[in-house]
Design a protein around this motif. Structure first.
Motif, short mmCIF file in Angstrom:
data_model
loop_
_atom_site.label_atom_id
_atom_site.label_comp_id
_atom_site.label_asym_id
_atom_site.label_seq_id
_atom_site.Cartn_x
_atom_site.Cartn_y
_atom_site.Cartn_z
N SER A 1 0.82 -1.22 0.00
CA SER A 1 0.00 0.00 0.00
C SER A 1 0.85 1.26 0.00
CB SER A 1 -0.92 0.00 1.22
OG SER A 1 -0.18 0.12 2.42
N GLN A 2 2.08 1.14 0.48
CA GLN A 2 2.99 2.29 0.53
C GLN A 2 3.94 2.33 -0.66
OE1 GLN A 2 4.90 1.85 4.35
NE2 GLN A 2 2.97 2.05 5.48
N GLY A 3 3.75 1.42 -1.61
CA GLY A 3 4.60 1.40 -2.79
C GLY A 3 6.02 0.94 -2.54
N ARG A 4 6.25 0.24 -1.46
CA ARG A 4 7.62 -0.21 -1.12
C ARG A 4 7.81 -1.63 -1.63
NH1 ARG A 4 6.97 1.29 5.11
NH2 ARG A 4 9.05 0.32 5.35
N SER A 5 7.84 -1.77 -2.95
CA SER A 5 7.88 -3.09 -3.58
C SER A 5 9.19 -3.83 -3.29
CB SER A 5 7.66 -2.96 -5.09
OG SER A 5 8.65 -2.11 -5.66
N GLY A 6 10.28 -3.09 -3.20
CA GLY A 6 11.56 -3.73 -2.92
C GLY A 6 11.56 -4.41 -1.55
N GLU A 7 11.02 -3.71 -0.56
CA GLU A 7 10.94 -4.29 0.78
C GLU A 7 9.94 -5.45 0.82
OE1 GLU A 7 10.98 -1.23 4.05
OE2 GLU A 7 10.93 0.09 2.31
N ALA A 8 8.89 -5.35 0.02
CA ALA A 8 7.93 -6.44 -0.04
C ALA A 8 8.59 -7.70 -0.61
CB ALA A 8 6.73 -6.04 -0.90
N HIS A 9 9.40 -7.52 -1.64
CA HIS A 9 10.10 -8.66 -2.22
C HIS A 9 11.08 -9.25 -1.22
CE1 HIS A 9 11.58 -11.13 -5.55
NE2 HIS A 9 12.79 -10.94 -5.04
N ALA A 10 11.77 -8.39 -0.47
CA ALA A 10 12.70 -8.87 0.55
C ALA A 10 11.96 -9.68 1.61
CB ALA A 10 13.43 -7.70 1.18
N LEU A 11 10.74 -9.27 1.95
CA LEU A 11 9.96 -10.01 2.93
C LEU A 11 9.63 -11.41 2.42
CD1 LEU A 11 7.07 -8.58 5.05
CD2 LEU A 11 6.81 -10.79 3.96
N LEU A 12 9.31 -11.52 1.13
CA LEU A 12 9.02 -12.83 0.55
C LEU A 12 10.27 -13.71 0.57
CD1 LEU A 12 6.84 -11.76 -2.52
CD2 LEU A 12 6.05 -12.83 -0.41
N CYS A 13 11.42 -13.12 0.26
CA CYS A 13 12.66 -13.89 0.29
C CYS A 13 12.96 -14.37 1.70
CB CYS A 13 13.82 -13.05 -0.24
SG CYS A 13 13.71 -12.66 -2.01
N GLU A 14 12.66 -13.53 2.69
CA GLU A 14 12.85 -13.93 4.08
C GLU A 14 11.94 -15.09 4.44
OE1 GLU A 14 12.58 -11.96 8.57
OE2 GLU A 14 12.37 -10.70 6.78
N ALA A 15 10.72 -15.07 3.92
CA ALA A 15 9.79 -16.17 4.19
C ALA A 15 10.30 -17.48 3.58
CB ALA A 15 8.41 -15.84 3.63
N VAL A 16 10.90 -17.39 2.41
CA VAL A 16 11.45 -18.58 1.76
C VAL A 16 12.56 -19.20 2.60
CG1 VAL A 16 12.78 -19.38 -0.24
CG2 VAL A 16 10.80 -17.92 -0.58
N SER A 17 13.32 -18.36 3.28
CA SER A 17 14.44 -18.85 4.07
C SER A 17 14.01 -19.35 5.45
CB SER A 17 15.49 -17.76 4.24
OG SER A 17 14.98 -16.68 5.01
N GLY A 18 12.73 -19.20 5.78
CA GLY A 18 12.23 -19.65 7.07
C GLY A 18 11.90 -21.14 7.05
N PRO A 19 11.23 -21.62 8.10
CA PRO A 19 10.87 -23.04 8.16
C PRO A 19 9.96 -23.45 7.00
CG PRO A 19 10.61 -21.98 10.30
CD PRO A 19 10.84 -20.89 9.32
N PRO A 20 10.31 -24.49 6.24
CA PRO A 20 9.44 -24.91 5.13
C PRO A 20 8.03 -25.24 5.58
CG PRO A 20 11.59 -25.93 4.93
CD PRO A 20 11.57 -25.25 6.27
#
Length: 211
Positions: free
Chosen positions: A53-72
């Motif tokens: 909602s704040q247009g922070r797409s780069g940080e949103a992508h980083a959050l997804l990458c962080e989720a990938v690195s978490g517990p499967p």
């Protein structure tokens, strides 16, 4: 009196560690509880919605990458929450990032999705992962078999044969001929008789026909 008092353990737990005179022993991690996975998924989606909602797409992508690195084991709950919030595109992005994981990690994510009944997501992940080097794919197959996910290992080989050459398949088979050649032959025959013949020729050229 000592200048500082050591932090005390939570109520109901025995004190551990050298400061309490107890030698620390390795403890196997507990399985991720479903409630904890659901809570983590809800928090992640809330944060993702705020960033979008704040247009922070780069940080949103980083959050997804962080989720990938978490517990499967958390990912199926996250998938459900993302789709519920209308963020299916973000789940597709997450699967793409997961396809780039090291072989053992890729296998762990695929296994978690399969165990949760998300077979379509699992197959999509495996299809996206077949562009990696054949040595890594052999490692992913071995990891899937080690975890008892034989169907998913076969799906990975089928996806591989659909987009890679028979010569690539022969190189893959060389990593573990006794295991991979029968599975590759089964997968090739299921796709088409012509592919089965091309694979047999590539295996003969590579000196693997009798394996």
């Amino acid at each position: 009196m000592p200048a500082t008092v050591p932090d005390l353990p939570a109520a109901g737990t025995a004190p551990r560690g050298a400061r309490f005179g107890v030698v620390e022993e390795p403890v196997a991690p507990d399985p991720v509880p479903a409630a904890e996975a659901a809570r983590a998924a809800g928090n992640a989606v809330y944060a993702l919605q705020r960033l979008r909602s704040q247009g922070r797409s780069g940080e949103a992508h980083a959050l997804l990458c962080e989720a990938v690195s978490g517990p499967p084991a958390w990912l199926p709950a996250l998938a459900a929450e993302l789709h519920r919030a209308g963020l299916g595109a973000d789940w597709s992005t997450l699967l793409w990032e997961a396809a780039l994981l090291p072989p053992e990690r890729l296998a762990a994510v695929a296994g978690a999705l399969a165990d949760a009944g998300r077979s379509e997501d699992c197959e999509q992940l495996l299809r996206q992962g077949v562009a990696r080097p054949v040595g890594e794919l052999a490692g992913a197959c071995a990891a899937l078999h080690a975890e008892g996910h034989h169907r998913e290992a076969q799906a990975l080989l089928t996806a591989f044969l659909r987009v890679r050459t028979p010569v690539d398949a022969a190189h893959l088979a060389a990593a573990d001929p006794q295991t991979l050649i029968p599975q590759l032959r089964t997968a090739a025959a299921a796709i088409s008789p012509a592919l089965g013949r091309d694979l047999a020729h590539a295996l003969r050229v590579a000196g693997l026909a009798g394996a």
